[in-house]
Design a protein around this motif. Structure first.
Motif, PDB file in Angstrom:
ATOM      1  N   UNK A 556       0.875  -1.068  -0.174  1.00 60.47           N
ATOM      2  CA  UNK A 556      -0.080   0.101   0.014  1.00 60.47           C
ATOM      3  C   UNK A 556       0.943   1.305   0.152  1.00 60.47           C
ATOM      4  N   UNK A 557       1.987   1.306   0.947  1.00 60.67           N
ATOM      5  CA  UNK A 557       2.926   2.425   0.785  1.00 60.67           C
ATOM      6  C   UNK A 557       3.463   2.588  -0.631  1.00 60.67           C
ATOM      7  N   UNK A 558       3.879   1.797  -1.139  1.00 62.78           N
ATOM      8  CA  UNK A 558       4.521   1.614  -2.741  1.00 62.78           C
ATOM      9  C   UNK A 558       3.269   2.315  -3.508  1.00 62.78           C
ATOM     10  N   UNK A 559       2.292   1.893  -3.419  1.00 60.04           N
ATOM     11  CA  UNK A 559       1.150   2.362  -4.215  1.00 60.04           C
ATOM     12  C   UNK A 559       0.812   4.032  -4.068  1.00 60.04           C
ATOM     13  N   UNK A 560       0.987   4.111  -2.812  1.00 61.44           N
ATOM     14  CA  UNK A 560       0.685   5.543  -2.409  1.00 61.44           C
ATOM     15  C   UNK A 560       1.797   6.694  -2.603  1.00 61.44           C
ATOM     16  N   UNK A 561       3.029   6.144  -3.004  1.00 64.61           N
ATOM     17  CA  UNK A 561       4.079   6.918  -3.187  1.00 64.61           C
ATOM     18  C   UNK A 561       3.714   7.679  -4.681  1.00 64.61           C
ATOM     19  N   UNK A 562       3.636   8.924  -4.519  1.00 68.42           N
ATOM     20  CA  UNK A 562       3.210   9.858  -5.961  1.00 68.42           C
ATOM     21  C   UNK A 562       4.423  10.241  -6.773  1.00 68.42           C
ATOM     22  N   UNK A 563       5.812   9.774  -6.238  1.00 65.89           N
ATOM     23  CA  UNK A 563       6.889  10.326  -6.668  1.00 65.89           C
ATOM     24  C   UNK A 563       7.168   9.222  -7.914  1.00 65.89           C
ATOM     25  N   UNK A 564       6.971   7.939  -7.493  1.00 67.37           N
ATOM     26  CA  UNK A 564       7.230   6.740  -8.515  1.00 67.37           C
ATOM     27  C   UNK A 564       6.380   5.779  -8.707  1.00 67.37           C
ATOM     28  N   UNK A 565       6.416   5.182  -9.858  1.00 71.66           N
ATOM     29  CA  UNK A 565       5.659   4.052 -10.142  1.00 71.66           C
ATOM     30  C   UNK A 565       6.376   2.658 -10.116  1.00 71.66           C
ATOM     31  N   UNK A 566       6.085   1.656  -9.287  1.00 68.03           N
ATOM     32  CA  UNK A 566       6.759   0.612  -9.110  1.00 68.03           C
ATOM     33  C   UNK A 566       6.479  -0.527  -9.928  1.00 68.03           C
ATOM     34  N   UNK A 567       7.505  -1.145 -10.699  1.00 62.90           N
ATOM     35  CA  UNK A 567       7.145  -2.222 -11.550  1.00 62.90           C
ATOM     36  C   UNK A 567       7.068  -3.521 -10.687  1.00 62.90           C
ATOM     37  N   UNK A 568       7.073  -4.689 -11.301  1.00 65.70           N
ATOM     38  CA  UNK A 568       6.499  -5.993 -10.629  1.00 65.70           C
ATOM     39  C   UNK A 568       7.907  -6.364  -9.623  1.00 65.70           C
ATOM     40  N   UNK A 569       9.155  -5.749  -9.866  1.00 70.00           N
ATOM     41  CA  UNK A 569      10.398  -6.233  -9.239  1.00 70.00           C
ATOM     42  C   UNK A 569      10.672  -5.197  -8.607  1.00 70.00           C
ATOM     43  N   UNK A 570      10.943  -5.103  -7.487  1.00 73.57           N
ATOM     44  CA  UNK A 570      11.399  -4.028  -6.359  1.00 73.57           C
ATOM     45  C   UNK A 570      12.907  -4.299  -5.873  1.00 73.57           C
ATOM     46  N   UNK A 571      13.738  -3.378  -5.900  1.00 70.03           N
ATOM     47  CA  UNK A 571      14.975  -3.456  -5.234  1.00 70.03           C
ATOM     48  C   UNK A 571      15.240  -2.953  -3.847  1.00 70.03           C
ATOM     49  N   UNK A 572      15.769  -3.888  -2.922  1.00 74.28           N
ATOM     50  CA  UNK A 572      15.704  -3.382  -1.565  1.00 74.28           C
ATOM     51  C   UNK A 572      17.410  -3.465  -1.256  1.00 74.28           C
TER      52      UNK A 572
END
Ligand SMILES: [Zn+2]
Ligand SMILES: [Zn+2]
Length: 677
Positions: A556-572
């Motif tokens: 949900x936090x990723x979805x709410x990030x209005x700066x970036x759109x995240x793809x299927x793969x996320x780097x941590x």
């Protein structure tokens, strides 16, 4: 192979490494001073790198011996100076490396089914051997090679009439070398822009924003002026063969640049040795003149101002005319007569004519620095908060001071006069602040006077000059800017390094030479690379994860990030170092200040995400329940709120310890925080 990942913006990993870097192992460039953890590197990338290396060899069109020489020098600097080892380790290394190369060539040739008496191989090995031994044969040969290949600033010898020698590091040469580093230059430029934003504001961010700095004609008129801070301390070295009686006492002078961002201030790399001499040489007036003529930066702080150094008699304070007889009764600054530049000059004239009146004013002689036109002992000597407040092992005492409530957690309410501790912490939080406000200063002064009066009444015997100096802290903040910037804490690490070198070098014939030479070699090593502050954008290993496999709240936090759109793969990553601040999963920082009271809201880092060469932090918000006055900390509670932040949204620049005691969470703010307009 251990490896650091270095995230250079705009540097594609497909690019061929430039040839001069060919022989560098990637981990070789990074320091070994325990500032950073090492993580295992991915196997796949290693293979790619090897391929690149083989390719690069085909471009060989430069002197291979020269390359080896440079690499070997760098290795010696890293091993010797990085680990503070005796110089004769060079001979061991030269011998071991030659043997290793011979056995390596032997096996390589047999693997290639070539004659092991191959002439090319033998000659090359002999040449390498000669080169290595040439560099390692003596300290002088090593240093002269460093001068050829790197920037080594040689300490300048000052021969004193008594026969002893002092050593001075040419200031301009050192500054020139530093300013050749792009990140150093950029940091100063950015910081000076930031300082100018606080011009005429309520926040006093820097000496340049404070009363003295604003009136300073050079700081005001010369746009490119640099503000240097000098610091001096004594160094005692015991000769183990001679026992306790053979203590060599040295005096050291350091400088740092006040125009560097304060986030660098605890780094060893921003403090530089300037002058080193035997303390006893200073007693001779003739010597003093020579040290002073050549350098102009030769006296310890109190002497710098030309004030008497004894704290036990007469007028002891460099800010006011208070006699020590009255010290224990004066608890209001208005009861004192403040020293000013004008009063100082008049009294100095008087003392020159009537020397017997010296003790009347507590003035000794004209400051040795008075020949520098921009220097006046009253206006140029900022107070050293730490030195005034606590001597000795500063950092340890400071940590003890802050952690005391947690150590005494169960009995805090039974400790007599504990309110004095609370009062001192309240004062401290304002004095230690990076952004003190003019509008705080009258409250600060009231708190200080209350503290001093109580302390004088309750602990009259413990009331030392250090407490008297506190009386001037609010005025001094207005005059000199945040006292935090003037603390000797930043010099402590460098001073410790000098002690370490002195104690390990086992050469007591000319200690000032040995130490200044080793410090300059270390400096040479620190300046080898392109940047001074090299550890920027370094992180732990990058892990990838499919977005749908992470916790719902995180999604949900990723979805709410209005700066970036995240793809299927996320780097941590688990940790990252940005602008000298380390962010680690699990760390607590302050991210908001609530309302007019500016109550801090703490967050805990849950995930650090790498996207389009930027870092995003998924944090869990904590609710601030109450301020626990007796523990001088906040009680907080985890909430279900997660949000996503960039590094600029953190308001503190060092992770805070969170204590979990009796099912409650306690955390402190590092100092009084304030919203910056
Ligand atoms: Zn000291
Ligand atoms: Zn005073």
């Amino acid at each position: 192979m251990n490896h650091f990942r270095n995230h250079h913006l705009g540097c594609s990993s497909q690019e061929m490494p430039p040839l001069p870097l060919l022989l560098d192992c990637n981990d070789f460039n990074l320091n070994n001073y325990g500032e950073i953890e090492i993580e295992q590197h991915e196997q796949k990338e290693q293979g790619e790198q090897q391929e690149q290396r083989i390719l690069s060899w085909q471009y060989e069109n430069h002197d291979s011996l020269d390359d080896i020489k440079k690499f070997y020098l760098k290795m010696l600097l890293k091993v010797r100076e990085g680990h503070v080892l005796p110089g004769n380790v060079m001979k061991t290394m030269a011998l071991s490396i030659t043997c290793l190369l011979e056995i390596f060539s032997y096996h390589l040739l047999s693997k290639l089914h070539m004659n092991i008496d191959n002439a090319i191989s033998n000659n090359f090995n002999n040449d390498v051997e000669k080169t290595l031994f040439e560099i390692s044969k003596s300290e002088d040969s090593f240093i002269s090679s460093c001068q050829i290949y790197f920037t080594f600033v040689k300490p300048k010898e000052i021969i004193l009439p008594t026969g002893n020698k002092a050593y001075y590091i040419p200031l301009c040469d050192l500054l020139m070398n530093l300013f050749e580093k792009k990140d150093f230059y950029d940091s100063i430029k950015q910081e000076k822009e930031l300082i100018s934003q606080f011009h005429e504001q309520d926040i006093i961010y820097h000496y340049r924003n404070a009363e003295i700095g604003r009136q300073h004609h050079i700081l005001n008129n010369k746009k490119n002026s640099l503000l240097l801070q000098l610091y001096s301390d004594d160094l005692g070295v015991v000769n183990p063969l001679m026992g306790k009686n053979a203590v060599h006492k040295l005096t050291t002078f350091y400088f740092s640049l006040d125009d560097l961002p304060s986030r660098h201030s605890s780094s060893l790399r921003v403090v530089y040795l300037l002058l080193l001499y035997y303390k006893k040489d200073f007693e001779d007036q003739n010597n003093r003149r020579i040290l002073f003529e050549q350098l102009g930066q030769d006296l310890r702080t109190h002497e710098l101002g030309g004030f008497t150094r004894t704290f036990t008699t007469g007028y002891f304070c460099r800010y006011c005319f208070t006699h020590h007889h009255d010290m224990k009764h004066i608890y209001k600054e208005s009861q004192t007569l403040i020293r000013t530049a004008e009063s100082h000059d008049i009294q100095l004239k008087h003392v020159e004519n009537v020397p017997s009146d010296k003790s009347m004013y507590g003035i000794n002689e004209a400051s040795a620095l008075s020949f520098i036109s921009s220097f006046h002992p009253i206006t140029s000597l900022p107070p050293d908060l730490m030195h005034d407040a606590m001597e000795g092992k500063t950092m340890e005492k400071y940590c003890l001071f802050l952690n005391l409530p947690f150590m005494l957690f169960n009995i805090v309410d039974k400790i007599p006069y504990w309110f004095l501790y609370e009062l001192l912490r309240e004062i401290w939080d304002m004095l230690y602040c990076d952004f003190p406000r003019k509008s705080w200063l009258s409250t600060l002064q009231e708190l200080i006077e209350e503290f001093i009066q109580l302390f004088q009444t309750i602990f009259p015997d413990q009331f030392t000059p250090k407490f008297h100096y506190l009386l001037h802290a609010a005025r001094n903040t207005a005059k000199y800017g945040p006292l935090k910037r003037q603390m000797n804490l930043r010099y402590e690490a460098k001073h410790h390094l000098l002690k370490q070198i002195a104690n390990r070098c086992n050469n007591f014939i000319n200690l000032p030479y040995t130490i200044s030479k080793r410090i300059q070699l270390r400096q040479c090593y620190e300046l080898i690379d392109e940047n001074v502050f090299k550890l920027n954008n370094v992180s732990g290993k990058i892990h990838t994860r499919r977005k749908i496999t992470v916790n719902q709240l995180i999604q949900k936090a990723l979805l709410d990030d209005n700066q970036f759109i995240y793809g299927d793969i996320v780097e941590f990553v688990k940790w990252v170092l940005i602008d000298n601040v380390k962010y680690k999963v699990g760390d607590f920082f302050v991210a908001y200040l609530l309302g007019g009271e500016e109550i801090p809201l703490f967050v805990k880092i849950k995930f650090i995400i790498h996207i389009v060469k930027q870092w995003r932090f998924i944090v869990q918000c904590y609710d601030t329940i109450t301020f626990r006055q007796n523990l001088w900390c906040y009680e907080i509670n985890p909430s279900n709120n997660n949000c996503i932040l960039s590094k600029n949204e953190f308001l503190t620049h060092k992770a805070e310890d969170c204590y979990h005691i009796n099912n409650s969470y306690f955390i402190r703010a590092p100092y009084r925080l304030t919203v910056i307009e």
